[in-house]
Scaffold this motif. Structure first.
Motif, PDB file in Angstrom:
ATOM      1  N   LYS A  60     -26.662 -28.212  43.465  1.00 56.59           N
ATOM      2  CA  LYS A  60     -28.048 -28.175  42.991  1.00 56.59           C
ATOM      3  C   LYS A  60     -29.025 -27.912  44.128  1.00 56.59           C
ATOM      4  CE  LYS A  60     -27.397 -31.163  39.034  1.00 56.59           C
ATOM      5  NZ  LYS A  60     -27.752 -32.433  38.389  1.00 56.59           N
ATOM      6  N   GLU A  61     -28.638 -28.317  45.328  1.00 53.57           N
ATOM      7  CA  GLU A  61     -29.479 -28.102  46.507  1.00 53.57           C
ATOM      8  C   GLU A  61     -29.297 -26.707  47.094  1.00 53.57           C
ATOM      9  OE1 GLU A  61     -27.301 -30.826  46.328  1.00 53.57           O
ATOM     10  OE2 GLU A  61     -28.860 -32.088  45.483  1.00 53.57           O
ATOM     11  N   GLY A  62     -28.382 -25.918  46.549  1.00 50.86           N
ATOM     12  CA  GLY A  62     -28.144 -24.564  47.034  1.00 50.86           C
ATOM     13  C   GLY A  62     -27.099 -24.466  48.121  1.00 50.86           C
ATOM     14  N   VAL A  63     -26.345 -25.538  48.349  1.00 48.38           N
ATOM     15  CA  VAL A  63     -25.321 -25.546  49.385  1.00 48.38           C
ATOM     16  C   VAL A  63     -24.059 -24.855  48.862  1.00 48.38           C
ATOM     17  CG1 VAL A  63     -23.886 -27.025  50.850  1.00 48.38           C
ATOM     18  CG2 VAL A  63     -26.249 -27.685  50.349  1.00 48.38           C
ATOM     19  N   PHE A  64     -23.508 -23.965  49.666  1.00 47.32           N
ATOM     20  CA  PHE A  64     -22.289 -23.231  49.313  1.00 47.32           C
ATOM     21  C   PHE A  64     -21.131 -24.203  49.109  1.00 47.32           C
ATOM     22  CE2 PHE A  64     -18.357 -21.137  50.518  1.00 47.32           C
ATOM     23  CZ  PHE A  64     -18.400 -19.968  49.785  1.00 47.32           C
ATOM     24  N   GLU A  65     -20.425 -24.071  47.971  1.00 45.06           N
ATOM     25  CA  GLU A  65     -19.294 -24.946  47.687  1.00 45.06           C
ATOM     26  C   GLU A  65     -17.975 -24.209  47.520  1.00 45.06           C
ATOM     27  OE1 GLU A  65     -20.457 -27.300  44.308  1.00 45.06           O
ATOM     28  OE2 GLU A  65     -21.513 -28.731  45.590  1.00 45.06           O
ATOM     29  N   GLY A  66     -18.030 -22.933  47.187  1.00 45.33           N
ATOM     30  CA  GLY A  66     -16.789 -22.191  47.012  1.00 45.33           C
ATOM     31  C   GLY A  66     -16.991 -20.921  46.212  1.00 45.33           C
ATOM     32  N   VAL A  67     -15.867 -20.254  45.928  1.00 42.51           N
ATOM     33  CA  VAL A  67     -15.885 -18.964  45.243  1.00 42.51           C
ATOM     34  C   VAL A  67     -14.804 -18.946  44.181  1.00 42.51           C
ATOM     35  CG1 VAL A  67     -15.586 -16.465  45.548  1.00 42.51           C
ATOM     36  CG2 VAL A  67     -16.657 -17.797  47.340  1.00 42.51           C
ATOM     37  N   SER A  68     -15.131 -18.357  43.044  1.00 41.81           N
ATOM     38  CA  SER A  68     -14.110 -18.026  42.061  1.00 41.81           C
ATOM     39  C   SER A  68     -14.226 -16.526  41.808  1.00 41.81           C
ATOM     40  CB  SER A  68     -14.314 -18.823  40.770  1.00 41.81           C
ATOM     41  OG  SER A  68     -15.553 -18.525  40.197  1.00 41.81           O
ATOM     42  N   PHE A  69     -13.152 -15.920  41.369  1.00 46.21           N
ATOM     43  CA  PHE A  69     -13.160 -14.478  41.121  1.00 46.21           C
ATOM     44  C   PHE A  69     -13.050 -14.225  39.635  1.00 46.21           C
ATOM     45  CE2 PHE A  69     -12.299 -14.683  45.590  1.00 46.21           C
ATOM     46  CZ  PHE A  69     -13.006 -13.601  46.086  1.00 46.21           C
ATOM     47  N   ILE A  70     -13.961 -13.372  39.142  1.00 44.16           N
ATOM     48  CA  ILE A  70     -14.058 -13.090  37.718  1.00 44.16           C
ATOM     49  C   ILE A  70     -13.962 -11.589  37.469  1.00 44.16           C
ATOM     50  CG2 ILE A  70     -15.413 -15.166  37.244  1.00 44.16           C
ATOM     51  CD1 ILE A  70     -17.928 -13.395  37.257  1.00 44.16           C
ATOM     52  N   LYS A  71     -13.624 -11.211  36.240  1.00 47.26           N
ATOM     53  CA  LYS A  71     -13.495  -9.792  35.884  1.00 47.26           C
ATOM     54  C   LYS A  71     -14.839  -9.140  35.577  1.00 47.26           C
ATOM     55  CE  LYS A  71      -8.879 -10.335  34.037  1.00 47.26           C
ATOM     56  NZ  LYS A  71      -8.016 -10.265  32.855  1.00 47.26           N
ATOM     57  N   ASN A  72     -15.806  -9.924  35.116  1.00 49.20           N
ATOM     58  CA  ASN A  72     -17.093  -9.399  34.682  1.00 49.20           C
ATOM     59  C   ASN A  72     -18.017  -9.143  35.876  1.00 49.20           C
ATOM     60  OD1 ASN A  72     -19.563  -8.857  33.498  1.00 49.20           O
ATOM     61  ND2 ASN A  72     -19.291 -10.378  31.884  1.00 49.20           N
ATOM     62  N   LYS A  73     -18.221  -7.877  36.173  1.00 56.69           N
ATOM     63  CA  LYS A  73     -19.048  -7.494  37.319  1.00 56.69           C
ATOM     64  C   LYS A  73     -20.506  -7.928  37.143  1.00 56.69           C
ATOM     65  CE  LYS A  73     -19.921  -3.373  40.107  1.00 56.69           C
ATOM     66  NZ  LYS A  73     -19.627  -1.942  40.225  1.00 56.69           N
ATOM     67  N   GLU A  74     -21.012  -7.915  35.909  1.00 58.43           N
ATOM     68  CA  GLU A  74     -22.402  -8.282  35.653  1.00 58.43           C
ATOM     69  C   GLU A  74     -22.670  -9.765  35.904  1.00 58.43           C
ATOM     70  OE1 GLU A  74     -20.710  -6.191  33.405  1.00 58.43           O
ATOM     71  OE2 GLU A  74     -21.701  -4.506  34.393  1.00 58.43           O
TER      72      GLU A  74
END
Length: 110
Positions: A60-74
């Motif tokens: 909520k504070e905008g701190v980076f927590e991680g990444v997931s990869f998705i198929k939807n480019k939009e």
């Protein structure tokens, strides 16, 4: 990373015999090259699989927590170059199957 970016020339030309003036104005715009990027992964050795795109998770504070990869480019996260590099570094370190994918940064619209 702010640098002046030359935008163009603006001209206002008047006939000298009418007593008007000739103006030559150089237009400068002070802002950084603020392009936006996506992180894309392609499966190595399997060109039939569609690419996947990074979706950044933040607190909520905008701190980076991680990444997931998705198929939807939009629905992928649009990032600056620094944020994209941070996402790639995190994915290479934390994702177990990261070696199976070729990861690259692309401009939005590619």
């Amino acid at each position: 990373m702010k640098s002046p970016a030359f935008i163009g020339w603006a001209f206002c030309i008047s006939a000298a015999d009418w007593g008007q003036y000739f103006f030559l104005i150089r237009v400068m715009h002070m802002e950084s090259n603020d392009q936006r990027y996506l992180v894309q992964q392609n499966k190595i050795g399997d060109s039939s699989k569609p690419p996947v795109f990074a979706r950044v998770m933040r607190s909520k504070e905008g701190v980076f927590e991680g990444v997931s990869f998705i198929k939807n480019k939009e629905k992928a996260t649009v990032m600056t170059i620094a944020q994209a590099e941070e996402a790639i570094a995190w994915a290479e370190k934390k994702k177990s199957g990261a070696k199976e994918y070729a990861t690259k940064i692309i401009c939005v619209g590619q």
